[in-house]
Design an enzyme around this catalytic site. Structure first.
Site, PDB file in Angstrom:
ATOM      1  N   TRP A   1       0.835  -1.214   0.000  1.00  0.00           N
ATOM      2  CA  TRP A   1       0.000   0.000   0.000  1.00  0.00           C
ATOM      3  C   TRP A   1       0.864   1.257   0.000  1.00  0.00           C
ATOM      4  O   TRP A   1       0.388   2.348  -0.282  1.00  0.00           O
ATOM      5  CB  TRP A   1      -0.965   0.012   1.193  1.00  0.00           C
ATOM      6  CG  TRP A   1      -0.327   0.320   2.533  1.00  0.00           C
ATOM      7  CD1 TRP A   1       0.711  -0.344   3.109  1.00  0.00           C
ATOM      8  CD2 TRP A   1      -0.676   1.367   3.455  1.00  0.00           C
ATOM      9  NE1 TRP A   1       1.024   0.214   4.336  1.00  0.00           N
ATOM     10  CE2 TRP A   1       0.192   1.262   4.567  1.00  0.00           C
ATOM     11  CE3 TRP A   1      -1.629   2.381   3.452  1.00  0.00           C
ATOM     12  CZ2 TRP A   1       0.122   2.138   5.669  1.00  0.00           C
ATOM     13  CZ3 TRP A   1      -1.689   3.250   4.548  1.00  0.00           C
ATOM     14  CH2 TRP A   1      -0.820   3.121   5.637  1.00  0.00           C
ATOM     15  N   ASP A   2       2.146   1.100   0.273  1.00  0.00           N
ATOM     16  CA  ASP A   2       3.083   2.226   0.283  1.00  0.00           C
ATOM     17  C   ASP A   2       2.958   3.050  -0.999  1.00  0.00           C
ATOM     18  O   ASP A   2       3.047   4.282  -0.971  1.00  0.00           O
ATOM     19  CB  ASP A   2       4.536   1.736   0.353  1.00  0.00           C
ATOM     20  CG  ASP A   2       4.812   0.820   1.525  1.00  0.00           C
ATOM     21  OD1 ASP A   2       3.884   0.138   1.979  1.00  0.00           O
ATOM     22  OD2 ASP A   2       5.980   0.763   1.956  1.00  0.00           O
TER      23      ASP A   2
ATOM     24  N   GLU B   1       0.935  -1.986  13.046  1.00  0.00           N
ATOM     25  CA  GLU B   1       1.036  -3.459  13.070  1.00  0.00           C
ATOM     26  C   GLU B   1       1.458  -3.988  14.442  1.00  0.00           C
ATOM     27  O   GLU B   1       1.631  -5.195  14.607  1.00  0.00           O
ATOM     28  CB  GLU B   1       2.015  -3.921  11.997  1.00  0.00           C
ATOM     29  CG  GLU B   1       1.482  -3.678  10.589  1.00  0.00           C
ATOM     30  CD  GLU B   1       2.486  -4.021   9.498  1.00  0.00           C
ATOM     31  OE1 GLU B   1       3.678  -4.146   9.814  1.00  0.00           O
ATOM     32  OE2 GLU B   1       2.059  -4.143   8.327  1.00  0.00           O
TER      33      GLU B   1
ATOM     34  N   LYS C   1       3.353   1.733  16.108  1.00  0.00           N
ATOM     35  CA  LYS C   1       4.482   1.607  15.181  1.00  0.00           C
ATOM     36  C   LYS C   1       4.564   2.804  14.229  1.00  0.00           C
ATOM     37  O   LYS C   1       5.644   3.300  13.912  1.00  0.00           O
ATOM     38  CB  LYS C   1       4.298   0.314  14.381  1.00  0.00           C
ATOM     39  CG  LYS C   1       5.423  -0.006  13.425  1.00  0.00           C
ATOM     40  CD  LYS C   1       5.119  -1.284  12.656  1.00  0.00           C
ATOM     41  CE  LYS C   1       6.216  -1.633  11.692  1.00  0.00           C
ATOM     42  NZ  LYS C   1       5.856  -2.736  10.794  1.00  0.00           N
ATOM     43  N   GLN C   2       3.414   3.226  13.713  1.00  0.00           N
ATOM     44  CA  GLN C   2       3.397   4.291  12.699  1.00  0.00           C
ATOM     45  C   GLN C   2       2.019   4.945  12.736  1.00  0.00           C
ATOM     46  O   GLN C   2       1.107   4.416  13.374  1.00  0.00           O
ATOM     47  CB  GLN C   2       3.658   3.697  11.323  1.00  0.00           C
ATOM     48  CG  GLN C   2       2.564   2.772  10.832  1.00  0.00           C
ATOM     49  CD  GLN C   2       3.032   1.825   9.734  1.00  0.00           C
ATOM     50  OE1 GLN C   2       3.525   0.739  10.025  1.00  0.00           O
ATOM     51  NE2 GLN C   2       2.880   2.240   8.497  1.00  0.00           N
TER      52      GLN C   2
HETATM   53  C1  BGC Z   1       4.852  -1.181   7.541  1.00  0.00           C
HETATM   54  C2  BGC Z   1       3.809  -1.277   6.457  1.00  0.00           C
HETATM   55  C3  BGC Z   1       4.489  -1.172   5.116  1.00  0.00           C
HETATM   56  C4  BGC Z   1       5.610  -2.213   4.986  1.00  0.00           C
HETATM   57  C5  BGC Z   1       6.411  -2.042   3.714  1.00  0.00           C
HETATM   58  C6  BGC Z   1       5.895  -2.277   7.330  1.00  0.00           C
HETATM   59  O1  BGC Z   1       6.898  -2.161   8.302  1.00  0.00           O
HETATM   60  O2  BGC Z   1       4.267  -1.340   8.803  1.00  0.00           O
HETATM   61  O3  BGC Z   1       2.878  -0.213   6.595  1.00  0.00           O
HETATM   62  O4  BGC Z   1       3.558  -1.378   4.103  1.00  0.00           O
HETATM   63  O5  BGC Z   1       6.500  -2.079   6.061  1.00  0.00           O
HETATM   64  O6  BGC Z   1       7.030  -0.789   3.670  1.00  0.00           O
END
Ligand code: BGC
Length: 769
Positions: free
Chosen positions: A356-357, A487, A599-600
């Site tokens: 999804w990035d 996550e 996490k984000q």
């Molecule tokens: C992030 C995801 C991301 C993936 C790839 C993961 O660490 O939590 O949001 O899509 O990395 O960059």
């Protein structure tokens, strides 16, 4: 952290040999041209730490899934863009001793990536065991002007005595992936041999059957002219030519290698060899220096459109150029079958596949720095995979054309195999819908909605409509068992972000349908008939929008990340012992899941996407609640926080996040750059400056600007393509200027006014936040 990369506005420089960090440097100095790319491996043999990696866009292998406990619905394989032919190899012996930087005395060493011209350079002086010293100067390019070719020059100078050099120049297709799940080999050799003076090797990927042919030209020149190749070595998938030369003291042996790598992705399999030979013939008229000039010209064209200049802060300047450089090395956008892997061509992790990035973080960069076709190709990539997304949802029990786009994919099939993400991190569907909105908002290309967008939006809406369920207790719709962008929590109920983006998707789809009915009635009627979309189904979507549940805390007046979030022990990150961070390397997964640490951006991701729906006071309340609990352990985190902090006037915080996102790899903030660069978050760095500091948005079809200047900078300047106009925006402490360097007038809005800036017009505005 590692802070040894020297600050320089156009170059990335490492000036000491640090074998212990070689894999980090191999990532940092990686080069590519959108079609292929490579870690900065040494040409000569190296017995120290190294991850050999060369990658070809779209050439993947379905590596059989490996999990502890199989769950129905798991994909059979993880498609990964695999390590491919090593064409740079030069095995060198000096007076009989192998040149291996791990075994000789390294007297000086420098690696330099010239971002302005797209050249990787390396020079070093070594003392061999017999005491002789030699100097090596090497340059390498992945040609932007001829994307199926690459070249290098490698010069060895005898510094202290005459030396005998034995040299083997090879092309090796017998390569493996370090992360292969079952230690399988992914390639099988097809054909190899000599083509005139050149060598060629063809191989095929097992299972996927991609054929690749590489032709290699090696030219060795000594003081007395060209040195003819001696013995030819041929092993399975490996071809080499041997050369022997005596090089007198202070003289130089020059090796040039050029390669054409041609794949059946882009050409018919029977023609690969002919095309390869043709590509090298095309280069023959040019000396290496002339190839360098062509490369510099091609890069200049990119910089002319996408450079950002920062005045008065070299570290920040170097960082933003590095991010822009790596994005352009990864994706050039002319091929809608390709996408942007989170690590691009710089490592094995994440397998070069799509997340999804792309939609959440990369689209804005490509929209503003390239013509609209490039971002459109990224949308088409998903559109072409819609049938597979419907199939994927079908496997999980959804019906009626509902689509769940994969968390990780290369060809539309799901590759991810952790249930809490594969089945539950479904918010990705929202980002894919949002990207359509973002593209149309920026370009004004409404036709895309009618021709492609609505098919995707309807399928996504059908998924959300089936994924929620009616709670008789709440008398509202709820969404159970999901993982949000954070996550560090899985299987939660009513993740606010997921519910909010789902509701937005339904609403946007209905709006697009209404617009379609008004402006393109014939398309609308055909669409309803083709997709069997009834008024009842649309009414049901509206009912979900009206009755969807969002967890909310009345006392604090904040949306909760999910049901029960407030039961956690809310201890700000600042109070964590620094030795405990990053928590994903220090704590058990169980402890992470139970903690409050984020996490984000999760709730704040929703505030970023859907900002018009919230006032600043509400944003501020949520920022102040969630940011202190966020550990930013995803590279995608700091950029969103920087943009929101800039919007809220939290300048110092915004700048702190800018540095973190922009130098994430250069300074190895997360201690994982050796696995590869964080390519997709680099687009976030760009957003930090353009959307964050410059406050750029699109409002009512106009380009909106509301800039601020971080006090650490004297000014900054960036280029934007907007609806046919090219704009140069320069921001200083007390004023900013907008220069239209194209013929097309630009519709602009600032904090104070709305105006049309005529082609070649300039406007100075004295309001800087
Ligand atoms: C992030 C995801 C991301 C993936 C790839 C993961 O660490 O939590 O949001 O899509 O990395 O960059």
């Amino acid at each position: 952290m590692k802070t040894y990369i020297k600050h320089n506005p156009w170059q990335i420089i490492e000036d000491t040999f640090r074998p212990e960090h070689n894999e980090f440097s191999e990532s940092i100095f990686a080069i590519g041209n959108g079609r292929m790319g490579q870690r900065a491996n040494f040409e000569e043999y190296f017995s120290g730490k190294s991850l050999q990696g060369s990658y070809l866009a779209g050439i993947y292998y379905p590596d059989k899934t490996r999990v502890g406990w199989w769950k129905n619905g798991y994909p059979e394989y993880f498609a990964k863009v695999i390590n491919s032919f090593n064409w740079i190899g030069l095995d060198i012996a000096i007076n009989g001793q192998r040149l291996d930087l791990a075994q000789v005395t390294v007297l000086s060493f420098e690696r330099r990536l010239d971002m302005q011209r797209g050249v990787l350079q390396r020079s070093f002086v070594v003392r061999m065991h017999d005491g002789v010293e030699v100097k090596v100067e090497a340059s390498r390019m992945y040609h932007l002007f001829a994307s199926e070719t690459a070249s290098l020059q490698y010069q060895v100078q005898a510094l202290t005595a005459d030396v005998t050099i034995e040299l083997t120049s090879f092309l090796d297709a017998e390569v493996v992936n370090r992360d292969s799940n079952y230690d399988e080999k992914f390639w099988e050799p097809l054909e190899q041999g000599q083509q005139g003076q050149n060598l060629f090797v063809s191989s095929r990927t097992k299972k996927t059957g991609f054929e690749v042919c590489a032709e290699l030209e090696t030219r060795v020149t000594g003081t007395d002219g060209v040195i003819e190749a001696g013995e030819i070595v041929s092993k399975d998938g490996y071809m080499a030519q041997r050369y022997t030369a005596t090089v007198a003291k202070s003289h130089t042996l020059c090796v040039e290698k050029r390669v054409a790598i041609i794949t059946s992705e882009n050409h018919v399999a029977e023609k690969l060899r002919t095309v390869a030979t043709g590509r090298l013939t095309d280069l023959r008229a040019f000396h290496f220096d002339q190839l360098k000039e062509k490369q510099a010209k091609a890069w200049q064209a990119i910089w002319d459109e996408s450079d950002i200049e920062i005045f008065g802060d070299v570290a920040a300047q170097q960082a933003i150029r590095y991010n822009i450089f790596q994005l352009n090395q990864t994706y050039t956008g002319e091929d809608a079958r390709l996408n942007i892997g989170p690590k691009g061509f710089t490592g094995e992790k994440y397998g070069g596949v799509t997340y999804w990035d792309t939609e959440a973080y990369c689209i804005p960069f490509y929209l503003a720095t390239q013509t609209p076709e490039i971002a459109r190709n990224l949308l088409l990539y998903r559109y072409q995979q819609l049938d597979k997304a419907i199939e994927n949802a079908g496997k999980l029990g959804f019906s009626n054309g509902a689509a769940l786009f994969p968390m990780v994919t290369i060809n539309g099939e799901e590759c991810h195999n952790e249930w809490e993400i594969t089945f539950e991190e479904i918010h990705r569907n929202g980002a894919i819908a949002f990207a359509i909105y973002n593209y149309v908002r920026y370009t004004g290309d409404n036709d895309y909605i009618w021709s492609h967008g609505l098919d995707v939006l309807i399928a996504i809406s059908r998924f959300w409509a089936q994924r929620v369920n009616w709670s008789t207790d709440k008398e509202q719709y709820v969404m159970l068992g999901v993982t949000g962008p954070n996550e560090y929590e899985n299987n939660v109920n009513n993740n606010w972000y997921t519910n909010r983006i789902a509701s937005w998707c339904l609403d946007y789809t209905l709006t697009c349908l209404r617009n379609c009915e008004k402006s393109r009635a014939e398309i609308f009627t055909a669409l309803l008939a083709r997709l069997k979309l009834t008024a009842d189904e649309q009414n049901h979507w509206q009912h979900i929008i009206d009755k969807l549940y969002f967890p909310y805390d009345e006392k604090r007046k904040i949306f909760l990340q999910q049901d029960g979030f407030l039961d956690k022990e809310l201890i700000p990150v600042q109070e964590l012992d620094p030795s405990q961070r990053p928590i994903n390397q220090k704590w058990s997964w169980d402890r992470i899941l139970r903690s409050c640490y984020i996490k984000q951006a999760d709730v704040l991701q929703g505030f970023y996407f859907l900002e018009e729906h919230f006032d600043e006071e509400t944003l501020d309340r949520h920022f102040e609640f969630y940011e202190p609990l966020t550990v930013h352990e995803s590279s995608l985190s700091p950029c969103v926080h920087a943009i929101l902090a800039a919007k809220l006037g939290k300048t110092a915080k915004a700048y702190e996040f800018y540095l973190r996102t922009s130098r994430l790899d250069l300074d190895d903030y997360n201690n994982d750059t050796e696995d590869g660069l964080h390519i997709t978050s680099m687009a976030g760095t760009w957003m930090t400056i353009v959307e964050g500091f410059a406050g750029m948005r699109v409002k009512d079809g106009r380009l909106y600007l509301n800039p601020m200047l971080p006090p650490e900078w004297k000014g900054y300047k960036f280029r934007i393509l907007f609806r046919g106009a090219t704009l140069l925006i320069a921001v200083y402490a007390d004023f900013y200027t907008i220069e239209n360097v194209s013929d097309t007038p630009a519709h602009i809005q600032t904090a104070a006014e709305v105006f049309v800036l005529a082609g070649h017009g300039t406007k100075q505005i004295s309001q800087v936040r």
